[in-house]
Design a protein around this motif. Structure first.
Motif, PDB file in Angstrom:
ATOM      1  N   ILE A   1       3.404  -5.724 -13.048  1.00  0.00           N
ATOM      2  CA  ILE A   1       3.262  -4.734 -11.984  1.00  0.00           C
ATOM      3  C   ILE A   1       3.259  -5.485 -10.665  1.00  0.00           C
ATOM      4  N   SER A   2       4.120  -5.067  -9.743  1.00  0.00           N
ATOM      5  CA  SER A   2       4.289  -5.810  -8.496  1.00  0.00           C
ATOM      6  C   SER A   2       4.248  -4.867  -7.309  1.00  0.00           C
TER       7      SER A   2
ATOM      8  N   LEU B   1      -4.013 -11.564 -19.146  1.00  0.00           N
ATOM      9  CA  LEU B   1      -3.849 -11.017 -17.809  1.00  0.00           C
ATOM     10  C   LEU B   1      -3.571 -12.158 -16.836  1.00  0.00           C
ATOM     11  N   ALA B   2      -2.561 -11.967 -15.978  1.00  0.00           N
ATOM     12  CA  ALA B   2      -2.281 -12.919 -14.902  1.00  0.00           C
ATOM     13  C   ALA B   2      -2.257 -12.143 -13.592  1.00  0.00           C
ATOM     14  N   VAL B   3      -3.068 -12.590 -12.644  1.00  0.00           N
ATOM     15  CA  VAL B   3      -3.153 -11.918 -11.347  1.00  0.00           C
ATOM     16  C   VAL B   3      -2.791 -12.931 -10.266  1.00  0.00           C
ATOM     17  N   THR B   4      -1.815 -12.582  -9.423  1.00  0.00           N
ATOM     18  CA  THR B   4      -1.361 -13.491  -8.371  1.00  0.00           C
ATOM     19  C   THR B   4      -1.272 -12.738  -7.048  1.00  0.00           C
TER      20      THR B   4
ATOM     21  N   GLY C   1       0.792  -1.218   0.000  1.00  0.00           N
ATOM     22  CA  GLY C   1       0.000   0.000   0.000  1.00  0.00           C
ATOM     23  C   GLY C   1       0.826   1.270   0.000  1.00  0.00           C
ATOM     24  N   GLY C   2       2.130   1.141   0.081  1.00  0.00           N
ATOM     25  CA  GLY C   2       2.988   2.327   0.130  1.00  0.00           C
ATOM     26  C   GLY C   2       3.084   3.054  -1.182  1.00  0.00           C
ATOM     27  N   VAL C   3       2.934   2.337  -2.285  1.00  0.00           N
ATOM     28  CA  VAL C   3       2.979   2.942  -3.620  1.00  0.00           C
ATOM     29  C   VAL C   3       1.573   2.909  -4.197  1.00  0.00           C
ATOM     30  N   ARG C   4       1.015   4.083  -4.498  1.00  0.00           N
ATOM     31  CA  ARG C   4      -0.355   4.184  -5.003  1.00  0.00           C
ATOM     32  C   ARG C   4      -0.355   4.987  -6.299  1.00  0.00           C
ATOM     33  N   ILE C   5      -1.058   4.455  -7.295  1.00  0.00           N
ATOM     34  CA  ILE C   5      -1.281   5.178  -8.552  1.00  0.00           C
ATOM     35  C   ILE C   5      -2.738   5.625  -8.552  1.00  0.00           C
ATOM     36  N   GLU C   6      -2.971   6.938  -8.499  1.00  0.00           N
ATOM     37  CA  GLU C   6      -4.323   7.496  -8.407  1.00  0.00           C
ATOM     38  C   GLU C   6      -4.499   8.600  -9.440  1.00  0.00           C
ATOM     39  N   PRO C   7      -4.880   8.268 -10.665  1.00  0.00           N
ATOM     40  CA  PRO C   7      -5.017   9.306 -11.707  1.00  0.00           C
ATOM     41  C   PRO C   7      -6.240  10.193 -11.462  1.00  0.00           C
TER      42      PRO C   7
ATOM     43  N   LEU D   1      -0.226  -8.879 -12.712  1.00  0.00           N
ATOM     44  CA  LEU D   1      -0.373  -8.129 -11.471  1.00  0.00           C
ATOM     45  C   LEU D   1       0.025  -9.057 -10.335  1.00  0.00           C
ATOM     46  N   ASP D   2       1.099  -8.709  -9.640  1.00  0.00           N
ATOM     47  CA  ASP D   2       1.648  -9.577  -8.604  1.00  0.00           C
ATOM     48  C   ASP D   2       1.607  -8.832  -7.281  1.00  0.00           C
ATOM     49  N   GLU D   3       0.809  -9.355  -6.316  1.00  0.00           N
ATOM     50  CA  GLU D   3       0.681  -8.743  -5.000  1.00  0.00           C
ATOM     51  C   GLU D   3       0.269  -7.281  -5.102  1.00  0.00           C
ATOM     52  N   CYS D   4      -0.735  -7.023  -5.907  1.00  0.00           N
ATOM     53  CA  CYS D   4      -1.250  -5.674  -6.106  1.00  0.00           C
ATOM     54  C   CYS D   4      -2.633  -5.534  -5.479  1.00  0.00           C
ATOM     55  N   VAL D   5      -3.089  -4.288  -5.378  1.00  0.00           N
ATOM     56  CA  VAL D   5      -4.438  -3.987  -4.924  1.00  0.00           C
ATOM     57  C   VAL D   5      -5.073  -3.066  -5.956  1.00  0.00           C
ATOM     58  N   VAL D   6      -6.294  -3.414  -6.387  1.00  0.00           N
ATOM     59  CA  VAL D   6      -7.049  -2.552  -7.294  1.00  0.00           C
ATOM     60  C   VAL D   6      -8.281  -2.054  -6.539  1.00  0.00           C
ATOM     61  N   GLU D   7      -8.350  -0.729  -6.321  1.00  0.00           N
ATOM     62  CA  GLU D   7      -9.485  -0.102  -5.642  1.00  0.00           C
ATOM     63  C   GLU D   7     -10.201   0.781  -6.657  1.00  0.00           C
ATOM     64  N   ALA D   8     -11.386   0.354  -7.091  1.00  0.00           N
ATOM     65  CA  ALA D   8     -12.059   1.061  -8.174  1.00  0.00           C
ATOM     66  C   ALA D   8     -13.464   1.478  -7.769  1.00  0.00           C
TER      67      ALA D   8
END
Length: 999
Positions: A86-87, A130-133, A65-71, A109-116
């Protein structure tokens, strides 16, 4: 300009807003990156809309959660790269159409969080992947993941929660796969439509507001080991759908469990639907459903309902406590029930009305409001079904066409119990999928099984232990039903390399058996040879008995048990005394202890042969395979988490390469090696940071690729090992002593000369020629191919080319699996066992016999081998053997085979004289002699036998000798006082005729 940290094959670009030495934005780093580069992003909020158009890795640094991309506008991430990753990053989008848009190429997407809070959280478009792990996805305004227009997605170890509409939508000619995925708090679980395909394994869907799974428009859904609970409908199959459910459990649903309509085709196996508010199964219109070994309990309405023109086939299943009818058929539906047990339905066990037809064979209707009821123009038959516990066994209307023949309670009662047994097995399967397990202490058992499942790797071991657990459970249930319990082997052999978790699994297994009530306490007493063997006669039995007594009520674990048989046959065979004592104690206390013996696979075979009683007491072997490179990395990651360290993405990649290239010789310790590497990394990190005055906490926890040391000096490859000239000459002399094979001997001698020359040139500083060590052994069976392969492996070891020289013999059955992906794993495991030695593939041409069909797993094995031979070309010598013509077909299977097997050794049929020599050698070794006339008779036999393509050569010669010995025994049986010559000499009449033995 921001620095570009370069590695030999990639660069690391660092992003840190406010740091003058780094890129200020992620977009800036992407613009400067090249394919293969890593963009390392330090903690912060980045208000950017990213276009990833090159094959790079975006790696978040620091805590989750330390790195967040929020356009502010547009998608947070749009991916068009060939292969991007993306990890460790949180992607957030508060409005708009989509948060992550995979437009083309492949994105992981490796150990990511998507908040939409968008229309869709993640979109996968035409031909994108797409591969999500290990990630979490949520969308408070729309759908979770949409795969359409031919896209593909794989989700593993991932959670989808808080999705306003459907968690996963797969449409069009698209495919998706879920493994170990949890979906909760969503309006809908999964939707498969318009010809798409979805495979779901080892997953769970909870609290769906609508259907947990909806399939329509020709979609295909396959579920196995899945739990569904606390939602509305379980599975809804609509127009043209194809649904297969295996080992699925549905609990506490507010509506139907399985619904089929509009031509849907549904197959259920070991499915449980329990405690639902409505029907467990409902078929309308023209749906088709085939169910085997299922259980439907406590339905809040009629349990199984089939109407319209639908068709139902229900086999070996059980329906309990329905609040209504057990099975209801109406309209023009058809139902076939075979060995089905209906218990305690408040209305009829079976109700058939209108123009429906039902055929009921075997099984039982017990304690229902009525047995079978037939109304309207219904038709069908009841045959051999037990009806009990009701005053209305059969009610047949005037216009029906029905034949009812009830079974007697004794004969059909056994069938009813059999159906119950099928159900019980299904319940165990379903309980495992949904988180509930039977046993004397269900919660403790479930916790222990979960602990076992959490161990890294060991898939085959987990499967075998779980099978043993279920066998014990089934034995208990059969005993409760008054049936004899099948014998279940308690004692086990744990075979495999060191460091593969044998002791850990043994400890868990003891506690599992205690939770099952199989043993009293479940403690593990761990011993080795020194704990059992004494130095004086009689002392060993005492020591062994003492340690055995300590294990009563639990598990005795004997590590490196083969050491007990190492001195077998010597004058001080105290290890053998320990084995003999163990065998007796195991018999005397067979119901109060479990013994597990562990060690290397080959050595354990010798151990089992040390005493005739061992093989009968240890009837089951559990194989522990070496850990794969990815599993070794997972072990290191676990050590990091336990000790508050973290691996950067690039460090994980470097670790994977390290373990892939690490020689797997006799010193390879699997998990122990992983721990050793971890401890060495800590030492290097301490040395790296020791001279730095001010080190922050984040830096103290990070392990970077520089902390990974170099590979240990390889023990494999030309010019590495020590040459043992004396041993080389001994082996060549053994080769020369083999019967016949002149061309083979010349070929092997030539290869030895080439390798010797290459080593000498290398020592002189001259370039060594590139030599292919892989060989094709082509020729008929029985011509010594395996024997020569073993000698060749030993020669390469003596020449310093290989570390061990062991020959790992495999065939198609050892390499080819039963489903997609299984073959690659089995082939890799066999290849890993051969590292440091020779992989000998007998009848290799059978790998190319699949013909390119849809299930051509042999070709998958060949493709895997080609890659492994390239990746580990200095570690393993591969010898593929088989018939001459068929081996040509084998080489044509893959374009890479011909270049890797550039040398072919041809094995010819033995001549008659050579076959006579082989018989003579076998006869001498067995204490017989062949006279001159006998040799002539043998030569005549071998000259006249038909040499077909399958002629067995040396094996055939052995068959002839065995037949001659049998004839000799018959001839001399009537001699009252046979002389030494009578007992030893084989005469011409003892030689079998050419037609007496199949060539």
């Amino acid at each position: 300009m921001a620095p570009r940290l370069t590695a030999p094959d990639r660069a690391v670009l660092t992003v840190a807003a406010g740091s003058p030495d780094c890129h200020q934005t992620i977009a800036s780093a992407l613009a400067a990156a090249r394919d293969g580069d890593i963009v390392s992003i330090r903690p912060g909020v980045y208000p950017e809309s990213l276009l990833v158009d090159r094959s790079v890795t975006l790696s978040g640094v620091g805590d989750a959660g330390g790195v967040r991309i929020e356009p502010v506008a547009g998608a947070a991430v749009r991916s068009r790269a060939g292969v991007a990753r993306i990890s460790g990053i949180t992607v957030a989008r508060a409005s708009g159409d989509v948060a992550v848009d995979v437009e083309s190429g492949a994105l992981s997407l490796d150990e990511c969080v998507v908040e939409a809070a968008t229309e869709v959280a993640v979109v996968v478009r035409a031909d994108a992947r797409l591969a999500v792990t290990g990630s979490r996805l949520g969308n408070s305004s729309g759908a979770g993941v949409l795969v359409f227009e031919g896209g593909a997605a794989e989700l593993a170890g991932t959670r989808l929660s808080g999705v306003a509409t459907t968690a996963l939508v797969v449409r069009g000619p698209s495919e998706a796969q879920l493994d170990d995925v949890r979906i909760s708090g969503c309006d809908g679980g999964v939707l498969v439509a318009d010809g798409a395909r979805l495979v779901v394994t080892a997953s769970r869907i909870d609290g769906a507001g609508g259907a947990a799974a909806t399939v329509e428009g020709g979609g295909r859904l396959e579920m196995s080991d899945v739990g569904i609970g606390d939602g509305a409908v379980g599975v809804l199959a609509g127009s043209g759908a194809e649904v297969t459910l295996t080992d699925v459990r549905m609990d506490g649903l507010g509506a139907q469990g399985v619904v089929g309509m509009g031509g849907a085709v549904i197959a259920l196996e070991r499915v449980i639907v329990a405690d639902g508010a409505a029907h467990a199964v409902q078929l309308v219109e023209d749906a088709r459903l085939d169910a085997d070994s299922c259980r439907f309990t406590d339905a809040g309405h009629d349990a199984v309902v089939v109407s319209g023109t639908s068709a139902l086939r229900l086999v070996s299943s059980r329906i309990e406590r329905a609040d209504g009818v057990g099975v209801l058929a109406s309209g023009e539906a058809t139902a076939s029930l075979v060995d089905v047990v209906v218990v305690a339905a408040t209305a009829a066990g079976v109700l058939v009305r209108d123009d429906a037809r039902a055929d009921v064979e075997g099984g039982a209707l017990r304690d229902c409001g009525a047995g079978s009821v037939w109304e309207g123009r219904a038709s069908g038959a009841v045959s051999g079904t037990v009806v009990s516990g009701t005053e209305r066994p059969s009610e047949i209307g005037a216009e029906t066409d029905v034949t009812v023949t009830l079974g007697d309670d004794e004969g059909a009662g056994a069938e009813a119990r059999g159906a119950g047994g099928a159900h019980d097995g299904a319940e165990d399967e379903g309980a495992r999928a949904s988180g509930g397990q039977g046993g004397r202490d269900g919660e403790e058992l479930e916790r222990l099984l979960a602990e076992l499942d959490a161990l890294v790797g060991l898939d085959g071991v987990k499967r075998q232990v779980e099978t043993l657990v279920r066998m014990h459970q089934m034995a208990e249930k059969r005993a409760e039903a008054g049936l004899p319990s099948p014998p279940v082997s308690r004692h086990l052999v744990f075979a495999g390399s060191p460091g593969t978790g044998k002791t850990t699994v043994a400890r868990l297994y003891g506690r599992i058996l205690a939770a099952l009530g199989v043993v009293r306490t479940g403690q593990l007493v761990e011993v080795a040879r020194p704990d059992l063997v004494a130095a004086v006669i009689g002392g060993t039995a005492i020591k062994t008995s003492e340690r055995f007594t300590e294990a009563l009520g639990g598990v005795l674990f004997i590590d490196e048990a083969y050491a007990l048989s190492k001195d077998s046959g010597s004058s001080n065979d105290f290890g053998g005394e320990a084995i003999d004592t163990l065998v007796k104690l195991m018999e005397d206390h067979r119901d109060d202890v479990v013994v597990i013996v562990a060690g290397y696979t080959n050595d354990m075979r010798s151990f089992m042969a040390a005493n005739p009683g061992l093989s009968s007491r240890f009837s089951r072997t559990v194989e522990f395979s070496d850990y794969a490179s990815a599993e070794m990395v997972t072990i290191v990651e676990g050590l990091c988490r336990a000790n508050h360290y973290s691996l950067e993405f690039e460090t994980r990649a470097a670790l994977h390469n390290y373990f892939t290239e690490l020689p797997r010789d006799e010193t390879f310790g699997n998990g122990r090696t992983a721990r050793k590497v971890f401890e060495e990394m800590l030492g290097r990190q301490a040395y790296r940071l020791g001279s730095t005055a001010d080190v922050d906490a984040l830096t103290l926890t990070r392990l970077i690729p520089d902390d990974l040391g170099p590979l240990p000096g390889s023990s494999i490859g030309a010019g590495v090992g020590r040459v043992d000239e004396e041993r080389v000459e001994q082996l060549l002399a053994t080769l020369r002593e083999l019967v016949g094979l002149d061309d083979v001997k010349a070929e092997v001698q030539g290869m030895v000369d080439l390798l010797t020359s290459a080593r000498r040139r290398q020592a002189a500083g001259l370039p060594a020629p590139s030599l292919s060590r892989h060989l094709i052994f082509a020729g008929p069976p029985g011509t010594g191919k395996t024997t020569v392969a073993r000698l060749y492996g030993s020669l390469l070891t003596a020449l310093g080319v290989l570390a061990q020289g062991q020959v790992t013999e495999v065939s198609r059955a050892d390499l080819v699996g039963e489903y997609v992906g299984h073959t690659a794993r089995r082939t890799t495991e066999a290849f890993d066992r051969a590292r440091g030695g020779v992989l000998f593939i007998d009848e290799a041409y059978t790998l190319s016999s699949g013909g390119g069909g849809g299930n051509d797993f042999g070709k998958e094995s060949v493709d895997t081998l080609v890659k492994l031979m390239e990746d580990h070309r200095d570690e393993v010598v591969v010898i593929a053997a088989g018939y001459e013509r068929e081996m040509g077909d084998f080489l044509a299977t893959n374009p890479g085979l011909d270049s890797r097997f550039s040398h072919r050794v041809r094995f010819a049929n033995y001549t008659p004289d050579e076959l006579v020599t082989i018989v003579n050698q076998h006869a001498t070794a067995s204490g017989y002699e062949c006279t001159g006339p006998t040799v002539a008779a043998l030569r005549g036999h071998f000259s006249s036998v038909d040499r077909t393509a399958s002629f067995g050569n040396g094996r055939y010669a052995r068959q002839v000798m065995d037949a001659a010995i049998a004839n000799h025994a018959r001839r001399t049986r009537s001699i009252t006082a046979p002389s030494m010559d009578d007992l030893v000499l084989l005469l011409p009449e003892d030689v079998p005729g050419p037609g007496e033995i199949g060539a």
